[in-house]
Design an enzyme around this catalytic site. Structure first.
Site, short mmCIF file in Angstrom:
data_model
loop_
_atom_site.label_atom_id
_atom_site.label_comp_id
_atom_site.label_asym_id
_atom_site.label_seq_id
_atom_site.Cartn_x
_atom_site.Cartn_y
_atom_site.Cartn_z
N LYS A 103 -4.95 7.94 29.22
CA LYS A 103 -3.62 7.50 28.79
C LYS A 103 -3.73 6.29 27.87
O LYS A 103 -4.52 5.38 28.12
CB LYS A 103 -2.78 7.14 30.02
CG LYS A 103 -1.42 6.59 29.71
CD LYS A 103 -0.53 6.51 30.93
CE LYS A 103 -0.89 5.37 31.85
NZ LYS A 103 0.17 5.10 32.85
N SER A 121 1.39 17.63 14.83
CA SER A 121 0.43 16.89 15.64
C SER A 121 0.73 15.39 15.67
O SER A 121 1.75 14.93 15.17
CB SER A 121 -0.99 17.09 15.13
OG SER A 121 -1.10 16.54 13.84
N THR A 130 1.90 17.97 21.87
CA THR A 130 1.28 18.32 20.60
C THR A 130 -0.22 18.15 20.76
O THR A 130 -0.72 17.99 21.88
CB THR A 130 1.85 17.47 19.44
OG1 THR A 130 1.40 18.01 18.19
CG2 THR A 130 1.49 16.02 19.55
N TYR A 131 -0.95 18.18 19.65
CA TYR A 131 -2.40 17.98 19.71
C TYR A 131 -2.77 16.78 18.83
O TYR A 131 -2.01 16.35 17.98
CB TYR A 131 -3.14 19.24 19.24
CG TYR A 131 -2.88 19.61 17.81
CD1 TYR A 131 -3.70 19.13 16.78
CD2 TYR A 131 -1.80 20.42 17.46
CE1 TYR A 131 -3.44 19.46 15.45
CE2 TYR A 131 -1.55 20.74 16.13
CZ TYR A 131 -2.37 20.27 15.14
OH TYR A 131 -2.12 20.57 13.83
N GLY A 187 4.98 16.46 11.46
CA GLY A 187 5.76 17.68 11.59
C GLY A 187 7.01 17.47 12.43
O GLY A 187 7.64 16.41 12.38
N ALA A 188 7.36 18.47 13.22
CA ALA A 188 8.59 18.42 14.02
C ALA A 188 8.62 17.22 14.96
O ALA A 188 9.69 16.67 15.26
CB ALA A 188 8.75 19.71 14.80
N ALA A 189 7.46 16.77 15.43
CA ALA A 189 7.40 15.62 16.33
C ALA A 189 7.96 14.36 15.68
O ALA A 189 8.43 13.45 16.36
CB ALA A 189 5.97 15.39 16.79
#
Length: 114
Positions: free
Chosen positions: A9, A25, A57-58, A73-75
């Protein structure tokens, strides 16, 4: 039986960029990835402390020491520069392994440095 347990984390790191026009990502400073035991391409959960969003995501490895935390992107619609996020990676293990496992937790400073 295998259970899913958090293994690494990055706690309360600041988003530095949001790039909507990228494939997808999260780009993370390579030093932070290494310290948390997270590898490039690994699936992570991102928890936004500012708005409560949780996304998956990655990872993409960013330049070491840059402090970069960039949602792509969408994130990028879920996190904005300046937001504080927690990035969590999980692993599958047996209950016995999970009980003995020590996750890696990183607490970056205000400049996203260790």
């Amino acid at each position: 039986m295998l259970i899913q347990r958090f293994k690494g984390k990055i706690h309360r790191v600041k988003v530095t960029e949001a790039n909507l026009n990228y494939v997808g990502s999260i780009t993370i400073d390579g030093k932070l990835l290494d310290a948390a035991g997270i590898i490039e391409g690994e699936k992570v959960q991102i928890v936004n402390n500012n708005n409560g969003e949780r996304i998956e995501t990655y990872t993409i490895r960013g330049e070491e020491g840059s402090g970069i935390i960039c949602l792509n992107g969408a994130a990028a619609r879920r996190c904005q520069p300046g937001d504080l996020v927690i990035i969590i990676a999980y692993g599958y293990m047996t209950t016995e392994e999970a009980l003995a496992f020590e996750p890696k937790v990183v607490f970056p400073d205000d400049d996203n440095q260790i």
